[in-house]
Design a protein around this motif. Structure first.
Motif, PDB file in Angstrom:
ATOM      1  N   ALA A  41      35.764  44.711  33.640  1.00 34.32           N
ATOM      2  CA  ALA A  41      34.827  45.031  32.555  1.00 34.32           C
ATOM      3  C   ALA A  41      34.005  46.238  33.000  1.00 34.32           C
ATOM      4  O   ALA A  41      34.112  46.696  34.142  1.00 34.32           O
ATOM      5  CB  ALA A  41      33.908  43.837  32.283  1.00 34.32           C
ATOM      6  N   ASP A 181      28.005  44.684  24.807  1.00 33.88           N
ATOM      7  CA  ASP A 181      28.406  43.328  24.412  1.00 33.88           C
ATOM      8  C   ASP A 181      27.452  42.266  24.947  1.00 33.88           C
ATOM      9  O   ASP A 181      27.118  41.313  24.243  1.00 33.88           O
ATOM     10  CB  ASP A 181      29.825  43.036  24.911  1.00 33.88           C
ATOM     11  CG  ASP A 181      30.853  43.959  24.284  1.00 33.88           C
ATOM     12  OD1 ASP A 181      31.006  43.902  23.043  1.00 33.88           O
ATOM     13  OD2 ASP A 181      31.488  44.744  25.016  1.00 33.88           O
ATOM     14  N   TYR A 182      27.038  42.436  26.216  1.00 35.43           N
ATOM     15  CA  TYR A 182      26.156  41.448  26.844  1.00 35.43           C
ATOM     16  C   TYR A 182      25.066  42.153  27.650  1.00 35.43           C
ATOM     17  O   TYR A 182      25.323  43.158  28.312  1.00 35.43           O
ATOM     18  CB  TYR A 182      26.925  40.548  27.825  1.00 35.43           C
ATOM     19  CG  TYR A 182      27.957  39.643  27.199  1.00 35.43           C
ATOM     20  CD1 TYR A 182      27.603  38.395  26.682  1.00 35.43           C
ATOM     21  CD2 TYR A 182      29.300  40.028  27.156  1.00 35.43           C
ATOM     22  CE1 TYR A 182      28.563  37.555  26.132  1.00 35.43           C
ATOM     23  CE2 TYR A 182      30.265  39.197  26.606  1.00 35.43           C
ATOM     24  CZ  TYR A 182      29.887  37.962  26.099  1.00 35.43           C
ATOM     25  OH  TYR A 182      30.846  37.140  25.555  1.00 35.43           O
ATOM     26  N   LYS A 306      34.748  43.891  28.397  1.00 33.32           N
ATOM     27  CA  LYS A 306      33.464  44.033  27.715  1.00 33.32           C
ATOM     28  C   LYS A 306      32.557  45.071  28.390  1.00 33.32           C
ATOM     29  O   LYS A 306      32.756  45.460  29.535  1.00 33.32           O
ATOM     30  CB  LYS A 306      32.739  42.677  27.683  1.00 33.32           C
ATOM     31  CG  LYS A 306      33.510  41.564  26.981  1.00 33.32           C
ATOM     32  CD  LYS A 306      33.772  41.878  25.525  1.00 33.32           C
ATOM     33  CE  LYS A 306      34.460  40.708  24.823  1.00 33.32           C
ATOM     34  NZ  LYS A 306      34.743  41.003  23.389  1.00 33.32           N
ATOM     35  N   ASN A 307      31.562  45.497  27.630  1.00 36.62           N
ATOM     36  CA  ASN A 307      30.529  46.416  28.121  1.00 36.62           C
ATOM     37  C   ASN A 307      29.282  45.593  28.415  1.00 36.62           C
ATOM     38  O   ASN A 307      28.685  45.010  27.502  1.00 36.62           O
ATOM     39  CB  ASN A 307      30.246  47.488  27.065  1.00 36.62           C
ATOM     40  CG  ASN A 307      29.286  48.551  27.566  1.00 36.62           C
ATOM     41  OD1 ASN A 307      29.113  48.744  28.763  1.00 36.62           O
ATOM     42  ND2 ASN A 307      28.644  49.250  26.637  1.00 36.62           N
TER      43      ASN A 307
END
Length: 420
Positions: A41, A181-182, A306-307
């Motif tokens: 990620a 994303d998180y 994900k980012n």
């Protein structure tokens, strides 16, 4: 103020950003290639350890105190309570604005943080050590502020403090054009995460906000699960920068509906993360500063592609704590074990134990033995470092089969605390 309906506006955060710009640094948002490869990620670290006081706390502290100063409310000085990082932010602001300050801190505060507070505040700050926890220090500070009509600078449960911390979230969004994303956010009293959700819920609502606490002081998790703010009866103070028995009422009211998940990370995992970052990335973090990165393992399967942003919240670590950090990390990984060992009182017994019980690459790291002439055997406390955690059951079997095993001490927290 009705905490159930109160919110932090983007306009207020932007004003706070302007107000603190002269003293607060725009800290880097850098991808960590090693961690990114590990999780497949994009993992970026928001390096608040680059601030003058080595944590994000300067944002809220300076914003609050500058606002009071401009309103002419600091004539009788200020008072604060802190486990360390908030105190440094307050001390820095006291020196910058030439305000007299009394800083209440727990007796258990690491020496390095005490020295930093005094260094930043100089002659404008006096430190008072009270109690064993932040909450003890907070109660004493509030009473002092009432008795002396001095302004109390709360470390997290205050609108202007939260607005200051929220500038960190605004800064993150200004530093990237990609959808995040998180965001993994360390939580102590909740001032930072309530600021983060105030910004992201408006400007990046698709981003999931993950709260991260130490397992031994998971007050936000307890509050979210109960649906109301609750106070923990006791806490583990090891992650001192996040060891709070109860999150702020305002902080909880603002953030409770926007936190996607709350993770309680074992203190041993935090220690393992600190050592990895130091040895492999040359990044020095305190326990609270490493919380967000330590939580990634809990989300491994969800992070693929994900980012992700981890807020690195502080690097005020005391070098004298490193042995304990190493010890806790080894216990967590299952390579350090303590036993009571029954040794025959005859020459060569220890040599036989080493040859017949330990693995080829295992090591004795602790040994305490008292010979009793009137007995055939005597107990020794032995600490063993395994080269492979999977050999634990084999080690115990060999000890039992050869008559050495008396008891396993890792399973008794009170005994273990005496050893580490």
């Amino acid at each position: 103020m009705e905490t159930e309906t109160f919110s932090i506006t983007i306009e207020a955060v932007k004003k706070a950003q302007q107000k603190i710009s002269s003293v607060v640094k725009t800290t880097p948002l850098h991808e960590n290639i090693r961690i990114s490869k590990d999780f497949n990620a994009k993992i970026s670290l928001k390096r608040e350890d680059f601030q003058p006081v080595r944590s994000y706390k300067i944002r809220g502290a300076y914003h609050k105190m500058n606002s009071l100063f401009e309103d002419g409310k600091t004539g009788r000085g200020i008072v604060c309570a802190s486990a360390g990082n908030h105190a440094q932010g307050v001390a820095f602001a006291c020196s910058e604005l030439q305000i007299r300050g009394i800083v209440f801190m727990p007796v258990t505060t690491p020496k390095q943080k005490l020295e930093q507070v005094q260094m930043f505040g100089g002659s404008f700050v006096e430190i008072k050590l009270i109690g064993d926890t932040f909450d003890n220090a907070k109660d004493a500070a509030i009473q002092y502020s009432l008795d002396n009509n001095a302004e109390f600078i709360h470390p997290f449960d205050d609108a202007q403090i939260i607005e200051g911390q929220a500038t960190l979230a605004l800064e993150i969004l200004e530093q990237t054009n990609e959808l995040i994303d998180y965001v993994f956010v360390p939580v102590g009293g909740g001032g930072l995460i309530s600021g983060v959700v105030s910004v992201f819920s408006v400007l990046s609502p698709k981003t999931k906000i993950i709260a991260v606490e130490p397992k031994g002081a998971a007050s936000m998790k307890a509050a979210l699960e109960s649906g109301t703010n609750v106070e923990l009866s006791s806490i583990d103070k090891f992650v001192d920068g996040a060891a709070v028995q109860k999150v702020g009422d305002l902080s909880f009211a603002i953030s409770k509906n926007y936190i996607s998940d709350c993770i309680a990370v074992e203190e041993g995992k935090v220690c393992e993360t600190i050592l990895e970052l130091y040895n492999r990335d040359a990044i020095v973090l305190e326990p609270a500063g490493a919380l967000s990165i330590a939580a990634l393992e809990s989300y491994r399967e969800l992070l693929n592609g994900k980012n992700v942003v981890c807020i690195v919240s502080g690097s005020n670590n005391d070098i004298t704590r490193m042995e304990e950090i190493k010890e806790r990390a080894m216990l967590y990984k299952g390579i350090k074990h303590y036993f009571l060992v029954n040794f025959p009182q005859r020459p060569g017994a220890l040599k036989e134990f080493v040859l017949d019980v330990l693995g080829e690459k295992d090591d004795i790291s602790f040994f305490e033995y008292t010979k009793r002439n009137s007995r055939e055997t005597a107990l020794a406390t032995v600490g063993i470092e395994l080269s492979d955690a999977n050999d634990f059951s084999g080690l115990v079997s060999r000890m039992k089969n050869l008559g050495y095993f008396e008891s396993y001490l890792n399973a008794d927290p009170q005994v273990l605390n005496l050893l580490i």
